[in-house]
Design a protein around this motif. Structure first.
Motif, short mmCIF file in Angstrom:
data_model
loop_
_atom_site.label_atom_id
_atom_site.label_comp_id
_atom_site.label_asym_id
_atom_site.label_seq_id
_atom_site.Cartn_x
_atom_site.Cartn_y
_atom_site.Cartn_z
N ASN A 173 0.80 -1.23 0.00
CA ASN A 173 0.00 0.00 0.00
C ASN A 173 0.83 1.27 0.00
N GLY A 174 2.14 1.14 -0.10
CA GLY A 174 3.00 2.30 -0.18
C GLY A 174 3.17 3.05 1.13
N HIS A 175 3.02 2.38 2.27
CA HIS A 175 3.10 3.08 3.55
C HIS A 175 4.53 3.51 3.89
N LEU A 176 5.53 3.03 3.12
CA LEU A 176 6.91 3.43 3.35
C LEU A 176 7.43 4.39 2.28
N ASP A 177 6.57 4.81 1.37
CA ASP A 177 7.02 5.67 0.27
C ASP A 177 7.59 6.99 0.78
N MET A 178 6.85 7.71 1.61
CA MET A 178 7.32 9.00 2.10
C MET A 178 8.52 8.83 3.03
N PHE A 179 8.50 7.77 3.82
CA PHE A 179 9.65 7.49 4.68
C PHE A 179 10.92 7.32 3.84
N LEU A 180 10.83 6.58 2.74
CA LEU A 180 11.98 6.36 1.89
C LEU A 180 12.43 7.66 1.22
N ARG A 181 11.49 8.46 0.78
CA ARG A 181 11.85 9.71 0.13
C ARG A 181 12.61 10.64 1.09
N PHE A 182 12.15 10.74 2.33
CA PHE A 182 12.87 11.55 3.31
C PHE A 182 14.25 10.96 3.62
N LEU A 183 14.32 9.63 3.72
CA LEU A 183 15.59 8.99 4.05
C LEU A 183 16.63 9.25 2.97
N ILE A 184 16.22 9.17 1.72
CA ILE A 184 17.16 9.44 0.62
C ILE A 184 17.48 10.93 0.53
N GLY A 185 16.53 11.76 0.82
CA GLY A 185 16.77 13.20 0.76
C GLY A 185 17.79 13.68 1.77
N LEU A 186 17.96 12.96 2.88
CA LEU A 186 18.89 13.39 3.92
C LEU A 186 20.35 13.12 3.60
N VAL A 187 20.64 12.31 2.60
CA VAL A 187 22.00 11.84 2.41
C VAL A 187 22.91 12.86 1.72
N THR A 188 22.34 13.80 0.99
CA THR A 188 23.16 14.73 0.23
C THR A 188 23.59 15.91 1.10
N PRO A 189 24.74 16.54 0.75
CA PRO A 189 25.26 17.63 1.60
C PRO A 189 24.28 18.77 1.80
N GLY A 190 23.50 19.12 0.77
CA GLY A 190 22.60 20.25 0.89
C GLY A 190 21.50 20.06 1.91
N THR A 191 21.10 18.81 2.16
CA THR A 191 20.06 18.54 3.14
C THR A 191 20.62 18.05 4.47
N GLU A 192 21.72 17.33 4.43
CA GLU A 192 22.30 16.84 5.68
C GLU A 192 22.80 17.98 6.56
N GLU A 193 23.21 19.09 5.94
CA GLU A 193 23.72 20.20 6.74
C GLU A 193 22.64 20.81 7.63
N ASN A 194 21.38 20.54 7.36
CA ASN A 194 20.33 21.00 8.26
C ASN A 194 20.39 20.31 9.62
N LEU A 195 21.08 19.16 9.67
CA LEU A 195 21.20 18.43 10.93
C LEU A 195 22.47 18.80 11.69
N HIS A 196 23.38 19.50 11.03
CA HIS A 196 24.64 19.86 11.67
C HIS A 196 24.39 20.85 12.80
N GLY A 197 25.01 20.58 13.93
CA GLY A 197 24.83 21.43 15.09
C GLY A 197 23.66 21.01 15.95
N TYR A 198 22.82 20.12 15.45
CA TYR A 198 21.68 19.64 16.21
C TYR A 198 21.84 18.15 16.52
N LEU A 199 21.72 17.32 15.51
CA LEU A 199 21.85 15.88 15.71
C LEU A 199 23.18 15.34 15.21
N LEU A 200 23.85 16.11 14.37
CA LEU A 200 25.21 15.76 13.92
C LEU A 200 26.14 16.91 14.27
#
Length: 811
Positions: free
Chosen positions: A736-763
């Motif tokens: 039923n695609g219940h993991l679709d949005m979860f996967l999209r967010f997970l892949i979106g976090l891996v690139t430098p432009g999005t991962e830097e939003n976690l710097h200073g907080y969780l990284l």
């Protein structure tokens, strides 16, 4: 020569009746001949009026000396009246004598000569000779009559000394119903706030000034920037009525009254200024309150409060959907992957009409509770309501509006204050306003953000307060105000998160309303309204609609602001907007903004309070861990037991309540309460963020916990493909695609432009870049080309590639 010496209150009424009100132009005639003809007409007299306020035949110069008798040095019937007699007369609102406070004597200038009708008709000599020639029996009769009136006045409430009483009788014919969206406007304007009364009192007091004082006042007025272009015309005014009319025409009723009082004070006549202030006490207070509200609520801070980032609220505000609460939960269940249709119909109303009874409701709405999920715009709705009232757009039945931020209530007067003292501590303009207890004084008290109130609100055990002058603990004052034993004629508006709304017993609330956020039409209006360039606003809106996920979540006004803020700056680049937008960076910034707003609410705005503490970072991680467990179980709700399973408590959630909301309460037992995130996609992002941080920071693969790498725990620089390969496979296997949005967010976090939003907080700030991102893209393309991949899952993988591309470009 002008007929000034024969003027009276009757003449003021006549002129105000014959001439248009100041909103339609000045009362001054454009031709001198016409003006002189008008004054030559015999003044009309009211039968009940026994007061004549004299004016001189012509204005005196600034160098004229005053005599010791407080009378004009040149003219017998000068502008200053003899002090022996007090004012007793009637105005157009009712036949009553002007109330006088025993502790404050009426100014000699305001006292007038009281005569019988025969004496008024047969007046030939000056006032001194007339008074000496009056028959003793006539004087005795008048003295007896005045004594009776004073005794009648003494029987009135002696606590009304903060205003000179103005009788108010509700007209028999009700006004026509107001249009939808104009709020509570079913009553007639109180006489003390109406322009005829205020203007009459202004003219009456200006008539008592010496001509030199009038000249000084006109010169001072001409130096005001708003009156400079009228300076020559003002200098030619001989009639105080024309002067008062021009002031009202230029700057409005309240400001004109304020300037008149200040001008009279500047010429040294404090007693006369105090008299004018008390005869127009409500108008003065209303004007002062509107100025205070304008300074505080006219500007809007979107997101966090930062100096220089404010906007005019009318430039960006779009009214969200407001409904009378039914049984539907407040969360919008719409999702990009699937929709849950609503079958419950709710009564939709305008935000300004929350106190307006429905056609089938007979009882007035006294207490309103407004709730909504975080980021829906509760506080902004309150600010806009206040500004609209201040500008005269709606809810003009309310004579006075007092916002009482729940966060600041404990900062009021120490000890056991009275309610009047409490108001005075928040609004210096409202110091000791005893007339607020009168039935004809309709006021509104707004308690904003009840969840921040530090008082117990013990409705069962608190003493019942019935007088605004009675001293009591502040908690008792609040509960009595909400109950209605204190100021029963007032209205009370409470805003709160759903969890805190249960602090008020439901039987004390006349109406529950909820903010639902933006509809599709409201979203378009917001994006095009908030920018001065309509074309740019349309670009932003159309680009937002290219992502179904963004289009859904933008029903939250706060999220719409984030999207507009980023896209407006993105379109400064001509190459921006060629591909659909990514969504991961918006959710990452939403978490940061909402956490910072929680810090401001519960800790304060100083630098130390705004710093992220270790427990704040741990809270985000643990909420993400719980979210991941909920996704695996197929749940979108959680309880206190779920919080405890990851080491959190309800207090941790309550002090950081900008991401979740309560949706159901079965009993007073806290363990039965049910909570949700403000949107399902927020829960999915929190789960993806936890899985990603666990892999990058703690070297844990939450997708495949059973598979152990030989170097797990020894290195935190593993290729990310080890995390994404099983995540992609598991998402593709979902029926039923219940993991679709979860996967999209997970892949979106891996690139430098999005991962830097976690710097200073969780990284950490200098966390090494992820390795193997190219392999992730290759694996996604491989699955897309696989003929066995479900078309819906293939479409989601294509959007995952968009997230990768957006992150690479750092957008």
């Amino acid at each position: 020569m002008s007929n000034f010496g024969d003027d009276s209150d009757s003449e003021v009424d006549r002129i105000m009746t014959d001439r248009p009100p100041s909103s339609y132009g000045s009362m001054e005639s454009d031709h001198e001949d016409e003006e002189e003809d008008e004054f030559e007409e015999p003044p009309q007299k009211l039968p009940a009026t026994r007061v004549r306020l004299y004016r001189s035949d012509s204005p005196e110069t600034a160098i004229t000396e005053r005599t010791n008798t407080n009378q004009s040095s040149i003219y017998n019937d000068g502008p200053v009246l003899k002090p022996q007699y007090s004012v007793h007369g009637a105005d157009s609102y009712g036949q009553h004598s002007i109330y006088r406070e025993p502790s404050i004597a009426e100014p000699p200038e305001l006292q007038s000569d009281v005569r019988t009708e025969a004496a008024m008709d047969g007046e030939q000599n000056d006032r001194d000779s007339e008074m000496n020639e009056r028959e003793p029996q006539e004087q005795q009769n008048e003295s007896a009559e005045m004594e009776q009136e004073e005794q009648a006045e003494a029987t009135k409430d002696d606590d009304d000394f903060d205003e000179i009483v103005v009788d108010f009788e509700e007209p028999k014919d009700p006004p026509p119903p107001s249009a939808e969206g104009s709020g509570l406007q079913f009553q007639h304007t109180h006489s003390s706030l109406a322009m005829p009364h205020v203007m009459r009192q202004m003219v009456r007091c200006l008539n008592q000034l010496h001509p030199s004082d009038i000249t000084y006042l006109k010169r001072s007025l001409s130096t005001n920037c708003r009156f400079k272009k009228y300076s020559s015309k003002i200098a030619d005014f001989n009639d105080p009525l024309d002067l008062a009319d021009k002031m009202i025409e230029v700057c409005g009723l309240g400001e004109a009254l304020h300037m008149t009082i200040r001008g009279i004070q500047n010429v040294g006549n404090d007693v006369l200024a105090e008299y004018l202030r008390k005869t127009c006490r409500r108008a003065v207070l209303q004007h002062d309150l509107k100025l205070a509200h304008d300074r505080r609520y006219y500007y809007l801070y979107e997101g966090r409060c930062r100096p220089g980032r404010q906007r005019y609220i009318s430039d960006v505000y779009v009214e969200p959907v407001t409904v009378i609460r039914g049984i539907r939960e407040p969360i919008n269940l719409e999702n990009e992957v699937y929709k849950i249709p609503y079958t419950i119909e709710e009564t939709q109303i305008r935000a300004a009409d929350i106190f307006r009874p429905l056609p089938n409701e007979q009882k007035p709405i006294r207490t309103v509770m407004m709730t909504g999920i975080p980021a829906c715009g509760l506080t902004v709705a309150v600010n806009k309501f206040i500004i609209d009232w201040k500008e005269g757009k709606n809810n003009q039945d309310f004579q006075l509006v007092f916002p009482l931020p729940a966060k600041e209530l404990h900062l009021g007067k120490d000890g056991n204050p009275s309610f009047l003292e409490l108001l005075g501590s928040f609004f210096a303009e409202a110091d000791d306003i005893k007339f607020i207890e009168k039935p004809d004084c309709l006021s509104l008290f707004i308690i904003d953000a009840l969840e921040l109130c530090k008082h117990n609100l013990d409705f069962k055990n608190n003493e019942v307060i019935t007088s605004a002058r009675e001293k009591a603990p502040l908690d008792a004052l609040l509960t009595s105000l909400i109950k209605g034993t204190l100021l029963p004629n007032a209205r009370v508006w409470i805003t709160s998160h759903v969890t805190a709304s249960h602090r008020i017993p439901s039987e004390l609330i006349d109406r529950y309303v909820e903010l639902r956020g933006f509809t599709d039409e409201k979203k378009k209006e917001y994006f095009t309204k908030r920018t001065t360039d309509p074309e740019l606003g349309r670009k932003v809106y159309n680009h937002m609609k290219r992502s179904k996920a963004l289009e859904v979540i933008c029903h939250l006004p706060l999220f719409s602001w984030m999207v507009a803020f980023i896209f407006e700056r993105g379109f400064l680049d001509p190459d921006y907007g060629k591909q659909p937008p990514g969504i991961t960076t918006f959710y990452a910034q939403l978490i940061v903004v909402q956490m910072n707003r929680s810090f401001e609410k519960y800790r304060g705005c100083n630098v130390e309070a705004q710093k992220w503490r270790d427990e704040d970072k741990s809270f985000i991680e643990m909420m993400g861990k719980m979210s991941f467990q909920l996704i695996k179980e197929g749940r979108d709700w959680f309880t206190v037991k779920d919080l405890e399973s990851v080491g959190l408590t309800y207090e941790d959630l309550r002090s950081r309540d900008e991401l979740t909301t309560e949706v159901k309460r079965k009993s007073e037992d806290i363990r039965t309460w049910i909570f949700k995130f403000v949107h399902l996609t927020v829960q999915e992002y929190m789960a993806a963020m936890y899985v990603y941080v666990a892999f990058r920071k703690h070297d844990k693969n939450e997708i495949e916990q059973s598979k152990m790498s030989w170097f797990q725990g020894q290195s935190k620089d593993r290729p990310v493909i080890e995390l994404y390969r099983p995540a992609i496979d598991r998402a593709l296997a979902s029926p039923n695609g219940h993991l679709d949005m979860f996967l999209r967010f997970l892949i979106g976090l891996v690139t430098p432009g999005t991962e830097e939003n976690l710097h200073g907080y969780l990284l950490s700030h200098y966390h090494p870049k992820a390795k193997g991102t190219e392999e992730v893209g290759k694996y996604i393309n491989k699955k897309i080309s696989d003929k066995n991949t479900d078309p819906d899952r293939r479409r989601n993988l294509e959007l995952c590639l968009v997230e990768l591309e957006e992150g690479k470009q750092g957008r």
